[in-house]
Scaffold this motif. Sequence first.
Motif, PDB file in Angstrom:
ATOM      1  N   LEU A 110      16.400  11.320 -43.697  1.00 54.66           N
ATOM      2  CA  LEU A 110      15.932  10.130 -43.130  1.00 54.66           C
ATOM      3  C   LEU A 110      17.425   9.919 -41.868  1.00 54.66           C
ATOM      4  CD1 LEU A 110      15.678   7.324 -45.555  1.00 54.66           C
ATOM      5  CD2 LEU A 110      14.268   8.057 -43.441  1.00 54.66           C
ATOM      6  N   THR A 111      18.346  11.578 -41.903  1.00 53.67           N
ATOM      7  CA  THR A 111      19.120  11.852 -41.377  1.00 53.67           C
ATOM      8  C   THR A 111      18.479  12.737 -40.133  1.00 53.67           C
ATOM      9  OG1 THR A 111      19.632  13.942 -42.361  1.00 53.67           O
ATOM     10  CG2 THR A 111      20.681  12.125 -43.553  1.00 53.67           C
ATOM     11  N   PRO A 112      19.722  12.490 -39.110  1.00 47.38           N
ATOM     12  CA  PRO A 112      19.084  13.452 -37.850  1.00 47.38           C
ATOM     13  C   PRO A 112      19.362  14.739 -37.515  1.00 47.38           C
ATOM     14  CG  PRO A 112      20.196  11.308 -37.001  1.00 47.38           C
ATOM     15  CD  PRO A 112      20.361  10.918 -38.721  1.00 47.38           C
ATOM     16  N   VAL A 113      19.862  14.757 -38.224  1.00 49.52           N
ATOM     17  CA  VAL A 113      20.724  16.567 -37.869  1.00 49.52           C
ATOM     18  C   VAL A 113      19.468  17.017 -38.855  1.00 49.52           C
ATOM     19  CG1 VAL A 113      22.119  18.156 -38.896  1.00 49.52           C
ATOM     20  CG2 VAL A 113      22.905  16.217 -38.409  1.00 49.52           C
ATOM     21  N   PHE A 114      18.955  16.963 -40.339  1.00 46.52           N
ATOM     22  CA  PHE A 114      19.189  17.280 -40.754  1.00 46.52           C
ATOM     23  C   PHE A 114      16.900  17.350 -39.975  1.00 46.52           C
ATOM     24  CE2 PHE A 114      15.127  17.296 -44.576  1.00 46.52           C
ATOM     25  CZ  PHE A 114      15.885  18.552 -45.228  1.00 46.52           C
ATOM     26  N   HIS A 115      15.995  15.931 -39.685  1.00 46.34           N
ATOM     27  CA  HIS A 115      14.744  15.894 -38.926  1.00 46.34           C
ATOM     28  C   HIS A 115      15.037  17.094 -38.055  1.00 46.34           C
ATOM     29  CE1 HIS A 115      11.968  13.872 -37.139  1.00 46.34           C
ATOM     30  NE2 HIS A 115      11.961  13.390 -38.116  1.00 46.34           N
ATOM     31  N   GLN A 116      16.286  17.078 -37.567  1.00 46.77           N
ATOM     32  CA  GLN A 116      15.707  18.137 -36.082  1.00 46.77           C
ATOM     33  C   GLN A 116      16.652  19.384 -36.656  1.00 46.77           C
ATOM     34  OE1 GLN A 116      18.709  16.094 -33.535  1.00 46.77           O
ATOM     35  NE2 GLN A 116      17.834  14.618 -33.561  1.00 46.77           N
ATOM     36  N   SER A 117      16.655  19.476 -37.286  1.00 48.23           N
ATOM     37  CA  SER A 117      17.217  21.027 -37.261  1.00 48.23           C
ATOM     38  C   SER A 117      16.175  21.781 -38.549  1.00 48.23           C
ATOM     39  CB  SER A 117      18.904  21.982 -38.395  1.00 48.23           C
ATOM     40  OG  SER A 117      18.696  22.464 -38.233  1.00 48.23           O
ATOM     41  N   MET A 118      15.361  23.364 -37.855  1.00 52.67           N
ATOM     42  CA  MET A 118      14.604  23.885 -39.170  1.00 52.67           C
ATOM     43  C   MET A 118      15.071  24.239 -40.160  1.00 52.67           C
ATOM     44  SD  MET A 118      11.537  24.808 -39.884  1.00 52.67           S
ATOM     45  CE  MET A 118      10.350  24.442 -38.811  1.00 52.67           C
ATOM     46  N   ALA A 119      16.635  25.613 -39.353  1.00 56.34           N
ATOM     47  CA  ALA A 119      17.369  25.942 -40.372  1.00 56.34           C
ATOM     48  C   ALA A 119      17.550  25.065 -41.244  1.00 56.34           C
ATOM     49  CB  ALA A 119      18.576  26.423 -39.847  1.00 56.34           C
ATOM     50  N   ALA A 120      18.644  24.084 -41.299  1.00 53.55           N
ATOM     51  CA  ALA A 120      18.615  22.983 -42.805  1.00 53.55           C
ATOM     52  C   ALA A 120      17.424  22.498 -42.979  1.00 53.55           C
ATOM     53  CB  ALA A 120      18.786  21.369 -42.158  1.00 53.55           C
ATOM     54  N   ARG A 121      16.312  22.335 -42.850  1.00 51.56           N
ATOM     55  CA  ARG A 121      15.022  22.150 -44.137  1.00 51.56           C
ATOM     56  C   ARG A 121      15.151  23.204 -44.535  1.00 51.56           C
ATOM     57  NH1 ARG A 121      13.593  19.607 -39.114  1.00 51.56           N
ATOM     58  NH2 ARG A 121      11.601  21.407 -38.409  1.00 51.56           N
ATOM     59  N   THR A 122      14.938  24.259 -43.803  1.00 48.09           N
ATOM     60  CA  THR A 122      14.081  25.610 -44.539  1.00 48.09           C
ATOM     61  C   THR A 122      16.246  25.472 -45.666  1.00 48.09           C
ATOM     62  OG1 THR A 122      13.186  26.146 -42.723  1.00 48.09           O
ATOM     63  CG2 THR A 122      13.968  28.048 -44.242  1.00 48.09           C
ATOM     64  N   THR A 123      16.478  25.643 -45.344  1.00 43.16           N
ATOM     65  CA  THR A 123      17.663  26.009 -46.611  1.00 43.16           C
ATOM     66  C   THR A 123      17.212  25.221 -48.183  1.00 43.16           C
ATOM     67  OG1 THR A 123      19.529  27.240 -44.965  1.00 43.16           O
ATOM     68  CG2 THR A 123      20.367  26.064 -46.767  1.00 43.16           C
ATOM     69  N   ILE A 124      17.766  24.138 -47.537  1.00 39.22           N
ATOM     70  CA  ILE A 124      17.459  22.464 -48.299  1.00 39.22           C
ATOM     71  C   ILE A 124      16.422  22.653 -49.457  1.00 39.22           C
ATOM     72  CG2 ILE A 124      17.553  20.103 -49.037  1.00 39.22           C
ATOM     73  CD1 ILE A 124      20.301  20.973 -48.067  1.00 39.22           C
ATOM     74  N   LEU A 125      15.412  22.715 -48.422  1.00 35.94           N
ATOM     75  CA  LEU A 125      13.574  23.607 -49.771  1.00 35.94           C
ATOM     76  C   LEU A 125      14.131  24.518 -50.395  1.00 35.94           C
ATOM     77  CD1 LEU A 125      10.775  22.078 -49.795  1.00 35.94           C
ATOM     78  CD2 LEU A 125      10.553  24.211 -48.231  1.00 35.94           C
ATOM     79  N   GLY A 126      14.667  26.015 -49.908  1.00 39.13           N
ATOM     80  CA  GLY A 126      14.630  26.815 -50.141  1.00 39.13           C
ATOM     81  C   GLY A 126      16.061  26.832 -52.195  1.00 39.13           C
ATOM     82  N   LEU A 127      16.864  25.935 -51.999  1.00 38.11           N
ATOM     83  CA  LEU A 127      17.738  25.228 -52.997  1.00 38.11           C
ATOM     84  C   LEU A 127      17.139  24.431 -53.978  1.00 38.11           C
ATOM     85  CD1 LEU A 127      21.222  25.160 -50.606  1.00 38.11           C
ATOM     86  CD2 LEU A 127      20.348  27.101 -51.983  1.00 38.11           C
TER      87      LEU A 127
END
Length: 413
Positions: A110-127
Amino acid sequence: MDQTLHLPTIMIVHALITLISTVVTIYMWLRNRDSRILPLLVAAGLAACAAMLLHSARSTLPLVLSSGLGLGLGVLAVGIYWQAVVAFEGGKVSLTKASLGIVLWAALWLTPVFHQSMAARTTILGLLVAGYCFLTAREIMRRARIEPLPSRSVAALANVIRGAIWLAPMPLSIFVAPAYAADGTTAPWFAFVVLANSMMIVLSLVALLMLGKERDELRYRLASERDPLTNLANRRTFVAAANKVLTSEEGGASLLLLDIDHFKVVNDTHGHAAGDQVLLAFSRAIEQHMPSGWLFARIGGEEFACLMPRMSAQKAVAVAENLRLAVADMLIPAPSFLRVTVSIGVSEAKGRGGDLDGLLATADAALYRAKADGRNCVRLYEPAVLLAETGNALALAVEQPRRRLAHMRRRAG
């Protein structure tokens, strides 16, 4: 390479394999409705299938469905699988803990930064996924000493490797290429990661099924080797282990035969349930005095045996006396509080190659003498004493008819 490792195809094939495994698990669950593990594996399988199908349609579905919901369901599947392993190990299942990953994923989405950042999604998903995998591996190895099943290390390693695979996209995205480019194409390494993850999922599921099979085999083997009431070794197990000790120990061994006094009276007066309590309390009291390396077993109804390697007869008698006193001090909370005593026969095998049958026979002779001497005592097998007692018994058997004949003659005279 693109034709060989087409990412959507890999995801669809993996989803179908997972679906087949889930259908088989559903069939197993229908045949065993009392299982705590199978419904969790079914839920994990269905969540994983949905995750793979949604994410494989990333090019046609909205991002919120393919990545938001799809990857969130993938995190949930791994969390539920972790709780299935917790259930397998006898722990308390927590669906709240299994759902924390998808809740965190949804909140971040729901946060814009997470929604727009592929690197953030990849990092959080992996963790998130790696964290669940490592928790699963830890749960599998937690009881390795208590239940050393051969496949534990394989199952734990599969989950550790799977966790490492999910951590790999973070450095690969930074130093090689993003998993998804701006035009929607995927990096070549990402297909390999998905394929490796699919293989580890199958391996982890197979390893868990292997653990279940090994656990059943272990239970059947222990059931054939242990006494069902006291969980002590039974007579067959004791004989096999004792023969190995006697043939390998140069220092010889001593044997104790223990018989609970007047046990039939306990059963007849207080019932068999009280008798079972006596047997359990007696077994635990003796076990507390047993160091590792001694063989303690229930070899009959109220008869127990203990083989002590490298133990002289004199020391064995002292040990037996301590055991006798420990039993006499017990207060057993049966329907009415009971006290019992024990008679113990002691015999010694000197040197290597002792005969177990002979050792049992001599210990039984000593036990018989302890019973004859009033019970609640310890007697050592001593051939000279036994011979003297036998001679006295024979002399008495001959003398009694003579005395009766002399008495009859006096009366007749």
